[in-house]
Scaffold this motif. Sequence first.
Motif, PDB file in Angstrom:
ATOM      1  N   MET A 180       0.951  -1.248  -0.135  1.00  0.00           N
ATOM      2  CA  MET A 180       0.034   0.036  -0.113  1.00  0.00           C
ATOM      3  C   MET A 180       0.821   1.207   0.067  1.00  0.00           C
ATOM      4  O   MET A 180       1.864   1.523   0.771  1.00  0.00           O
ATOM      5  N   ALA A 181       0.741   2.084  -1.159  1.00  0.00           N
ATOM      6  CA  ALA A 181       1.513   3.168  -1.186  1.00  0.00           C
ATOM      7  C   ALA A 181       1.236   4.229   0.045  1.00  0.00           C
ATOM      8  O   ALA A 181       0.249   4.305   0.339  1.00  0.00           O
ATOM      9  N   VAL A 182       2.310   4.827   0.593  1.00  0.00           N
ATOM     10  CA  VAL A 182       2.322   5.643   1.533  1.00  0.00           C
ATOM     11  C   VAL A 182       1.387   6.937   1.201  1.00  0.00           C
ATOM     12  O   VAL A 182       1.745   7.507   0.024  1.00  0.00           O
ATOM     13  N   GLY A 183       0.481   7.512   1.693  1.00  0.00           N
ATOM     14  CA  GLY A 183      -0.336   8.829   1.446  1.00  0.00           C
ATOM     15  C   GLY A 183      -0.211   9.701   2.608  1.00  0.00           C
ATOM     16  O   GLY A 183       0.296   9.535   3.531  1.00  0.00           O
ATOM     17  N   LEU A 184      -0.937  10.898   2.393  1.00  0.00           N
ATOM     18  CA  LEU A 184      -0.976  11.698   3.395  1.00  0.00           C
ATOM     19  C   LEU A 184      -1.665  11.299   4.543  1.00  0.00           C
ATOM     20  O   LEU A 184      -1.232  11.618   5.832  1.00  0.00           O
ATOM     21  N   GLU A 185      -2.662  10.282   4.394  1.00  0.00           N
ATOM     22  CA  GLU A 185      -3.469   9.831   5.685  1.00  0.00           C
ATOM     23  C   GLU A 185      -2.551   9.075   6.651  1.00  0.00           C
ATOM     24  O   GLU A 185      -2.540   9.136   7.738  1.00  0.00           O
ATOM     25  N   HIS A 186      -1.584   8.354   5.879  1.00  0.00           N
ATOM     26  CA  HIS A 186      -0.540   7.759   6.805  1.00  0.00           C
ATOM     27  C   HIS A 186       0.208   8.741   7.714  1.00  0.00           C
ATOM     28  O   HIS A 186       0.212   8.431   8.939  1.00  0.00           O
ATOM     29  N   CYS A 187       0.498   9.776   7.138  1.00  0.00           N
ATOM     30  CA  CYS A 187       1.325  10.572   7.911  1.00  0.00           C
ATOM     31  C   CYS A 187       0.560  11.467   8.912  1.00  0.00           C
ATOM     32  O   CYS A 187       0.844  11.621  10.068  1.00  0.00           O
ATOM     33  N   LEU A 188      -0.888  11.567   8.514  1.00  0.00           N
ATOM     34  CA  LEU A 188      -1.632  12.143   9.336  1.00  0.00           C
ATOM     35  C   LEU A 188      -1.857  11.421  10.759  1.00  0.00           C
ATOM     36  O   LEU A 188      -1.901  11.875  11.763  1.00  0.00           O
ATOM     37  N   LEU A 229       1.113  11.120  17.548  1.00  0.00           N
ATOM     38  CA  LEU A 229       2.347  11.527  18.399  1.00  0.00           C
ATOM     39  C   LEU A 229       1.783  12.916  19.037  1.00  0.00           C
ATOM     40  O   LEU A 229       2.061  12.918  20.240  1.00  0.00           O
ATOM     41  N   PHE A 230       1.041  13.573  18.577  1.00  0.00           N
ATOM     42  CA  PHE A 230       0.359  14.928  18.992  1.00  0.00           C
ATOM     43  C   PHE A 230      -0.584  14.332  20.515  1.00  0.00           C
ATOM     44  O   PHE A 230      -0.266  14.845  21.533  1.00  0.00           O
ATOM     45  N   LEU A 231      -1.221  13.250  20.385  1.00  0.00           N
ATOM     46  CA  LEU A 231      -2.064  12.850  21.578  1.00  0.00           C
ATOM     47  C   LEU A 231      -1.243  12.503  22.697  1.00  0.00           C
ATOM     48  O   LEU A 231      -1.203  12.406  23.795  1.00  0.00           O
ATOM     49  N   LEU A 232      -0.202  11.401  22.307  1.00  0.00           N
ATOM     50  CA  LEU A 232       0.917  11.116  23.098  1.00  0.00           C
ATOM     51  C   LEU A 232       1.417  12.245  23.750  1.00  0.00           C
ATOM     52  O   LEU A 232       1.717  12.221  25.051  1.00  0.00           O
ATOM     53  N   GLY A 233       1.834  13.412  22.937  1.00  0.00           N
ATOM     54  CA  GLY A 233       2.569  14.546  23.764  1.00  0.00           C
ATOM     55  C   GLY A 233       1.492  15.131  24.610  1.00  0.00           C
ATOM     56  O   GLY A 233       1.988  15.345  25.918  1.00  0.00           O
ATOM     57  N   VAL A 234       0.299  15.183  24.598  1.00  0.00           N
ATOM     58  CA  VAL A 234      -0.604  15.833  25.259  1.00  0.00           C
ATOM     59  C   VAL A 234      -0.980  14.834  26.608  1.00  0.00           C
ATOM     60  O   VAL A 234      -0.925  15.143  27.737  1.00  0.00           O
ATOM     61  N   ILE A 240       4.332  17.512  21.032  1.00  0.00           N
ATOM     62  CA  ILE A 240       3.123  18.270  20.379  1.00  0.00           C
ATOM     63  C   ILE A 240       3.899  18.945  19.173  1.00  0.00           C
ATOM     64  O   ILE A 240       2.976  19.056  17.948  1.00  0.00           O
ATOM     65  N   LEU A 241       4.747  19.840  19.470  1.00  0.00           N
ATOM     66  CA  LEU A 241       5.549  20.672  18.462  1.00  0.00           C
ATOM     67  C   LEU A 241       5.809  19.846  17.243  1.00  0.00           C
ATOM     68  O   LEU A 241       5.651  20.063  16.003  1.00  0.00           O
ATOM     69  N   ASN A 242       6.572  18.666  17.563  1.00  0.00           N
ATOM     70  CA  ASN A 242       6.915  17.763  16.562  1.00  0.00           C
ATOM     71  C   ASN A 242       5.739  17.048  15.594  1.00  0.00           C
ATOM     72  O   ASN A 242       5.910  17.165  14.486  1.00  0.00           O
ATOM     73  N   ALA A 243       4.468  16.851  16.315  1.00  0.00           N
ATOM     74  CA  ALA A 243       3.545  16.293  15.494  1.00  0.00           C
ATOM     75  C   ALA A 243       3.015  17.594  14.507  1.00  0.00           C
ATOM     76  O   ALA A 243       2.865  17.187  13.383  1.00  0.00           O
ATOM     77  N   ALA A 244       2.877  18.975  14.968  1.00  0.00           N
ATOM     78  CA  ALA A 244       2.738  19.739  14.166  1.00  0.00           C
ATOM     79  C   ALA A 244       3.609  20.012  13.050  1.00  0.00           C
ATOM     80  O   ALA A 244       3.123  20.266  11.769  1.00  0.00           O
ATOM     81  N   SER A 288      -0.767  24.916  25.222  1.00  0.00           N
ATOM     82  CA  SER A 288      -1.736  25.803  24.674  1.00  0.00           C
ATOM     83  C   SER A 288      -1.378  26.173  23.302  1.00  0.00           C
ATOM     84  O   SER A 288      -2.025  26.025  22.418  1.00  0.00           O
ATOM     85  N   THR A 289      -0.285  26.721  23.137  1.00  0.00           N
ATOM     86  CA  THR A 289       0.108  27.344  21.954  1.00  0.00           C
ATOM     87  C   THR A 289       0.532  25.961  21.014  1.00  0.00           C
ATOM     88  O   THR A 289       0.444  25.954  19.739  1.00  0.00           O
ATOM     89  N   GLY A 290       1.139  25.065  21.695  1.00  0.00           N
ATOM     90  CA  GLY A 290       1.479  23.996  20.758  1.00  0.00           C
ATOM     91  C   GLY A 290       0.278  23.311  20.183  1.00  0.00           C
ATOM     92  O   GLY A 290       0.063  22.856  18.981  1.00  0.00           O
ATOM     93  N   VAL A 291      -0.874  23.180  20.792  1.00  0.00           N
ATOM     94  CA  VAL A 291      -2.214  22.517  20.272  1.00  0.00           C
ATOM     95  C   VAL A 291      -2.777  23.695  19.205  1.00  0.00           C
ATOM     96  O   VAL A 291      -3.200  23.035  18.310  1.00  0.00           O
ATOM     97  N   MET A 292      -2.433  24.738  19.541  1.00  0.00           N
ATOM     98  CA  MET A 292      -2.932  25.789  18.451  1.00  0.00           C
ATOM     99  C   MET A 292      -2.063  25.333  17.376  1.00  0.00           C
ATOM    100  O   MET A 292      -2.638  25.630  16.306  1.00  0.00           O
TER     101      MET A 292
END
Lengths: 183, 103, 495, 670
Positions: free
Chosen positions: B1-9, B15-20, B39-43, C169-173
Amino acid sequence: MDALLHSLVFYILAFIVLGSAAYTAFSANLVRAAFSLLFTFFGLAGLYIYLGADFVGISQVIIYVGGILVLLLFGVMFTTNVSGQGTEKQTLQMKWGILFLVVLFLLLIPIAFITPWSVMPDAGSKALESSVSPIGVGLLTKYLLPFEIASLLLLIALIGAVVIARGEPKVRAEAAKEDTSAL
Amino acid sequence: MAVGLEHCLVVSISLFLLGVFIVMTQRNGIRVLMGIELILNAANLNLIAFNRFLPNTDVNGSIFAVFVIILAAAEAAVALAIVLAIYQQFSTVNLDEISSMKH
Amino acid sequence: MGNVESLSYFVPELILTVAILIVLFADMFGMERGGFDLPGGAALLGSILALISHVWLYSQPATMLFEGMIAHDMFSAFFRGFFLLCTVVVTLMTMYSMEVIHLKKGEFYSILLSICIGMCLVASAQNLIMIYLALELMSLGSYILAGFSRRIGRSEEASLKFVLYGGVSTGVMLFGLSLLYGLTGSTDFSAIQQVLISSEKGIDLTAFTIFLLILVGVGYKIAAVPFHFWAPDVYEGSPTPITAFLSVASKGTGFALLIRLFYSTLLTRSPAGGFWVEVGDIDIDWTFHLAVISALTMTIGNLGAISQNNLKRLLAYSGIAHAGYLLMGVCLLTDVGLQAVIFYLVVYLFTNLAAFLVVIIMVDTQDEEGMNGVRGLWARTPIVAVAMTICLFSLIGLPPTAGFVGKYYLFVALLQGKLYWLAIVGVLNTVVSLYYYARIVKAMFFEPTYTEEPIRVHPVYAGLLTALVVPVLYFGIFWDSLARYARYCASLITY
Amino acid sequence: MHTYELLAWLILAFPLLAFVIQIFFGKRLPRQGDWVPVAAICCSLFFGLILFFMVIVGEHDPNFVFQVSYPWFSGGSLQFDWGFHIDNLTAVMILVVTVVSSVVHIYSLGYMQGEDFYDRFFAYLSLFSFSMLLLVLCDNLFILYISWELVGVSSYLLIGFYFWKHSAADACKKAFITTRVGDVFFFIGILMVVLYIGEFNYTKVFEAVAHGELTGWVLTIAVVCLFGGAVGKSAQFPLHVWLPDAMEGPTPVSALIHAATMVAAGVYMVGRLFPIFSASPAAMLVVAYIGLITAFFAATIAITQTDIKRVLAYSTVSQLGYMVTALGVGAYTAGLYHLMTHAFFKALLFLGSGSVIHAVHTNEMPSMGGLKKKMPITFWTMLIATLAISGVPFFSGFGSKDAILAASLEFGMTHWLHMPIFLGLLLGAGITAFYMFRLIFLTFFGEAREPKRYDHAHESPYSMTVPLMILAGLSVIGGFGLYGGLWFNHLVVPPVIGDAAHHAAEGHGAHGSALAHYGAMALSILFATGGILLSYLVYYKKKISAEAVAGRFPVLYNLSFHKYWVDELYGKTVIAFVMWFRMVLARFDNKVVDGIVNATAPALRGVSSFSGAWDKYVVDGLVNLIAIVVQAVGAVSTLIQSGVIQNYLMKVGIAVGAILLLHNFILRIF
């Protein structure tokens, strides 16, 4: 075959990133958690490069791994008795946290799939040329103002970090005494 | 299965949720900082992935990511300085013990 | 407009930047000169010069600067004046306050000025990168300044809570902003709006999620419920001039950010004029969601303030409540609502700064932030007591103070927008707020004090207090000019 | 800027400035700053006199009106302005207010010497003067209401000036609350006018009424409500109970506020809004009868009172009744003329009584007597005032009272049914003469009943006697305004606006016919003489024993002595009901609130500090109920502020999750 290998690289990198991040989240040992973060950052750098953002990937390695992580490790070393770990409870409100993790995961993942992102049909064939030059041009033309502001921000962070970390023993002792007498 | 945007998301959202999650559940202040970095890295991963898959040819996402990395470094420096100052004062970095002001 | 031509519009910020450097140099050389706070003087001079040059820029037409990074329009001009005025007042407060550690004044002022630059940029940003960067610039500075108090333990606790809460907060934003970038493929507001206008159906959920994630960051800045938790703790622990700065300028930044980001991306100006509508096919009742948050914010803020005995904490909760009132104007998505918000912000600036100045006087003269400090104030220093009473009346919204007029405009806007339930909640909240504000007035005038000894108020503070209270009364009686000005400033740049 | 505009500004600015200076710096100025308000009010007097002469002599035009208005703000469709309305009535009122006010200011220099809070007293006086002048000068209902309330507040402050005395504290509360009842009606009245007409400005309102924009029963109700304000402020039956109690304030205050100016504000308001009032004949009848009842009843009460200031207080109530009756029967000129003359001689009477009290340190007339020799100036000036109020020819009161009687007689002659108005007033005039001379005889004649007090007595200082003499002069020459034919009766006439109001005013007949005029004059002289004679026989010659008469008619005596038990009636009904209601609330409070409170731990903490304070619940009733509930809710709401940062972040996270869940899923499904 080539495409499969291509995908495999992604999955391995993703696994490294998420696995080490999860280890950071759940590990009982602070030092190990900090070191596992190293893998997260490296994995992310790999993912960036995989996605064609070579400059960001390199920056990630230099700044995150070389700077931030070292900073964090120093923090850990300064504030923790490394050998005497394990007796103390490391976490709080764990049940709520896991509930949050699960619920939010179920809520956010659909966003990735139901949104009609305007994806390029043949994204895979987007030429993977170096992004260093366009980024450099961008930073000095369109993004000149943010670039300058970032320098101001770094200056402020520098001053601030120094001011906070630099002890003023005389003032501190005096103020602390006053503070306790006020209480 | 080719890697798409969804996989990255999916990766970035996890990652974001783990951070939170780290931010919410860890007592140690430095671990909370690690959570913020995640969190920042997830973004950042989001930005890079979008830059890769969206039909534009510009590098705005990458530039955004570069700025975020710079900011993360600055913020980590300041936050760690504050945590160290706290340690000098309270001899602990367990945040739940630093709650003299409440209600 | 290109980078070089834009510089002529950027003079106030440039002056501030130069002032930052001068302050740092002044700090190296000048602390021993006869006790005069040389860095403070330089910072004051710099911010006043910036304010003057800002006024001089007013007549320029609305335009985009720095390759579309920031905009010069009436809205950003208003907020730049707002922040500069705040900076001038807070600089003056700090120069004579005992609360900030004396050895580090140069750093303090340079950071204060850079926060001001960040705030001005937030209010005028037209690009996601710019807005995030500017926001971080001001946040980072605020984290540091919160730790500047002489009362070591509390101040550092405040700083820590601030930096962690703010970072998350800013991270989430930022995560929300990255999704917004992904949804539209651009970081420019104009382009984002264009893409969203022509977008197909089915992005409602995404749009709402993005909005909510961004709201975490914005709500944290304006201390809106449920993102307000940091405010009471940080306000209490920070040095009082910084608390004043946070409660006015930082809240102002939050509103600038909310309006700028929200009104120029997820909304579009209706062709009929006078109000905004959601872009494209997005079918979300923004007004309702913001209105609920507004109602919650003012209710929790007011209820929380009731049982407070520390004045700074009380004012923190009162600040939360006022964020709720201000959100009433934002959620309407009308010109009238924006006008009311801007009017209220001006009133809030004078009133709240004056109230905090009184707290500073209390802390400096008797080292007391609690109710005990104001008990019997009338007998000890009548001018301060009267000024505080005027401020409190204005915060309640009693005539003939400007607070009354501000609330009046907000409620008129609400009624015009037919948001009756929110108006009722607002009125009820005003009644509740009467209770705890009146408690202070009662303590000042009717409760006995442990000493009758008069308080000596520094002449600079007396002058500053007068300068802050007079507009509160003046705009309470002759508000037409300010209302016209607010209407004039409620215009964002349109594409 | 027009001269009149400038004058109006100046007249207002001085007292306001004096108030501000006095309240902030009074204590630190030499002589506690008493000279600041005195100088300020003298400046106002100076400019007031200029205004008066410019308007009355210079313009000499019955329809002269000068208006200037400044836009203030607009609220919705309503335009709020503020400005000045200067006509002949304003000029006369400005004269009255500034003259009496400056005289009282000067008098207070002597009377209040050495009192506690001396500086604040003068600050309050200035505030009052400012509010009263604003009330007179303003040009619309909105400002009228504001200044109306301002006057009420400053009166409250001044009555309660001796706030450490229980009676004074009670009196000021009573005055404030009682007049508030009237003010509520007044406010409703203004609201009705504004709702139906959409304007605040006097002239515009009058024109609208003249054009019939407000007619029928709505108009009647509006007018009666407006009159409610006058009933409160001018102490008309049944809200008159506060005025006698208000005598607890310092005597200069009684003279200024409760004799000459503030209580006249109600009458002035009726006069100012006369075009609205006269458009509703039914409401005018209400006005006339309320006035009549007040005039007659208060007079009969005054007969038996022994406190010198209370006699004067009831006399004031009675005279205000005369004015109101006069306006009610359409005698605009006569009513307002009586307002002016009464202001002078009643202020004089109060100041004179203050002088007496100052000398003998008691308010009770039975403890006085024979003071004529000790205090000649006080005696002669008070005698002049008494002659004036009794309606003896060649004194000011004669002219004004006679005009009122003539107007009511004429009204009675056209509407026979309403003849009792005239008869009541006539009888009242006789009683007035009787009790006023009773006061003079008891105070100044006969032997000294308490020698110790008598020996101690002495004439007051010049700062007190000079004002008396000035007012005595005014009490004499004030009478020539009408009967000298000089100016009053053809300058202060009902404003002519449109046709309807004009006819209504004409129909009531402001100018008495010759028959009514001379008949009333003769009867009034007859009754006044009778009253004086009777008083002379009873209290000077002792030919008739007052005690014997009282014994013969115990019912009447008790009725009068106990003021018809109105206070007791209120005590038994209204106040009892309120107290009962409070009790009920307190019980509710105790049972229900405790229940709620016990349920929650933080609330328990809040309540435990209030425990054992059952009394407090009973007394504070509803207020405490609200306070406790609010406190408890407040305590609960701050409990979420745990002080732990991860906890905060968790709450934010849960809130975000909940919103997302609600919006993206649950609300989508349903």
